[in-house]
Design a protein around this motif. Structure first.
Motif, PDB file in Angstrom:
ATOM      1  N   PRO A 198       0.976  -1.189   0.056  1.00  0.00           N
ATOM      2  CA  PRO A 198       0.185  -0.266   0.052  1.00  0.00           C
ATOM      3  C   PRO A 198       0.264   1.447  -0.045  1.00  0.00           C
ATOM      4  CG  PRO A 198      -0.911  -1.410   1.488  1.00  0.00           C
ATOM      5  CD  PRO A 198       0.225  -2.367   1.012  1.00  0.00           C
ATOM      6  N   ASP A 199       0.555   2.680  -0.348  1.00  0.00           N
ATOM      7  CA  ASP A 199       1.200   3.715  -0.732  1.00  0.00           C
ATOM      8  C   ASP A 199       1.103   4.714   0.985  1.00  0.00           C
ATOM      9  OD1 ASP A 199       2.884   5.050  -1.663  1.00  0.00           O
ATOM     10  OD2 ASP A 199       1.554   6.220  -3.058  1.00  0.00           O
ATOM     11  N   VAL A 200       1.240   3.967   2.038  1.00  0.00           N
ATOM     12  CA  VAL A 200       1.794   4.264   2.249  1.00  0.00           C
ATOM     13  C   VAL A 200       3.050   4.098   3.674  1.00  0.00           C
ATOM     14  CG1 VAL A 200       1.056   4.060   5.300  1.00  0.00           C
ATOM     15  CG2 VAL A 200      -1.046   3.648   3.580  1.00  0.00           C
ATOM     16  N   PRO A 201       3.433   5.783   3.958  1.00  0.00           N
ATOM     17  CA  PRO A 201       5.189   5.467   4.425  1.00  0.00           C
ATOM     18  C   PRO A 201       5.902   3.986   5.118  1.00  0.00           C
ATOM     19  CG  PRO A 201       4.902   7.941   3.999  1.00  0.00           C
ATOM     20  CD  PRO A 201       2.337   6.952   3.460  1.00  0.00           C
ATOM     21  N   ALA A 202       4.402   4.202   5.955  1.00  0.00           N
ATOM     22  CA  ALA A 202       5.096   2.971   7.355  1.00  0.00           C
ATOM     23  C   ALA A 202       5.571   1.321   6.637  1.00  0.00           C
ATOM     24  CB  ALA A 202       4.893   3.336   8.076  1.00  0.00           C
TER      25      ALA A 202
END
Length: 324
Positions: free
Chosen positions: A171-175
């Motif tokens: 998923p395009d979420v930094p963490a």
């Protein structure tokens, strides 16, 4: 005549009482993005019924599942605007308003589901939740265990270095990107609905999700290996809007909070139990399920992806890791 008057007065009393009752009922909207078969929905419906019961019908809550009121970003926006009263949403979205609360997504911060639940009762949780509430006015009423994220792949993986060069959907979420990138994977942000096809046609070679999602989305049909990387112990928050929370009496705040927490316990237990069953079920389907040395993965993450880059505080990370 006397009897008729009594009857008329009785009927009038019923009409007045029902009118007052109708006026007294407040209708609220509870929204989330999960399917109707998932515990996050069934327990939201249970909670809505319980709140109605415990407030003697003063509140009626309509639950809108499966993105009916919009995607996760939309319902978070709705919470701010007051067009939605209650939502279930991940801390990655809360972190868009208050970055420090997103530290719970940094890989390997939690050991397991019980560590996550212990965190929700800790002083550090209270402080981070208060920081979010001070910033937005919204109230985090409960935290639900969503599942531990693991990796599926075409090729066997036993250590961090084995992910080097692997095309991996994340998923395009930094963490979420932290562990795969620390191990050298080529991360690709593909829409969730398209992941099965991307794995099937070789657009990507790997992906990561909780075992319950791997089952629900049938990723096991197009991947041979399940690698128990356990890199993120994922969770969802039950959030009350500022508009709702500030309108409730202290007595009603307690009812709403108690019910939200009871619902989260129900969902968390369901997910935890199902995950334990799935390891054996996947093995029976002929998949290779591999345990890994998580310390190897953690070492790479800590060395190569600094948590300060995300706006997280090292002291918060240390405090959460230290919770027993």
């Amino acid at each position: 005549m006397k009897h008729r008057l009594k009857t008329l007065l009785g009927a009038a009393a019923v009409i007045i009482a029902s009118t007052l009752s109708a006026h007294a009922e407040t209708v609220l909207k509870w929204a989330h993005v999960y399917e109707t078969s998932e515990p996050f929905h069934t327990d939201s419906v249970w909670a809505a019924g319980e709140i109605a019961k415990r407030t003697n019908g003063r509140y009626k809550i309509d639950v809108y599942p499966a993105s009916q009121l919009g995607k996760e970003a939309d319902i978070n926006q709705g919470l701010k605007l007051g067009t939605v009263d209650i939502i279930i949403s991940g801390s990655s979205f809360a972190a868009r308003d208050y970055k420090p609360i997103g530290v719970t997504y940094y890989p390997y911060i939690f050991r397991d589901a019980s560590h996550l639940i212990a965190y929700t009762k800790s002083d550090i949780f209270k402080r981070l939740a208060k920081g979010y509430e001070d910033k937005t006015g919204n109230h985090i009423a409960a935290v639900t265990y969503y599942g531990t994220r693991h990796t599926t792949s075409n090729k066997p993986i036993s250590k961090c270095a084995d992910l080097q060069g692997v095309k991996m959907r994340v998923p395009d979420v930094p963490a979420y990107l932290a562990m795969p990138r620390a191990c050298g994977a080529n991360t690709t942000p593909i829409a969730f609905a398209e992941v099965y096809l991307a794995l099937q046609n070789g657009t990507v070679d790997a992906q990561e999700n909780p075992l319950t999602t791997i089952e629900a989305k049938k990723f096991y049909e197009v991947q041979k290996n399940i690698v128990l990387t356990g890199h993120i112990v994922d969770h969802l928050n039950t959030l009350f809007s500022k508009k709702l929370w500030t309108s409730l009496s202290d007595e009603d705040k307690k009812i709403f909070s108690d019910v939200a927490q009871e619902a989260s316990v129900r969902s968390s237990k369901t997910i935890d139990a199902r995950e334990k069953e799935l390891v054996d079920e996947f093995k029976k389907k002929g998949l290779t399920v591999t345990e890994v040395d998580k310390a190897d993965f953690l070492k790479n993450v800590v060395e190569k992806v600094k948590l300060e880059e995300f706006g997280y505080e090292k002291a918060d990370w240390e405090a959460i890791r230290a919770i027993k």
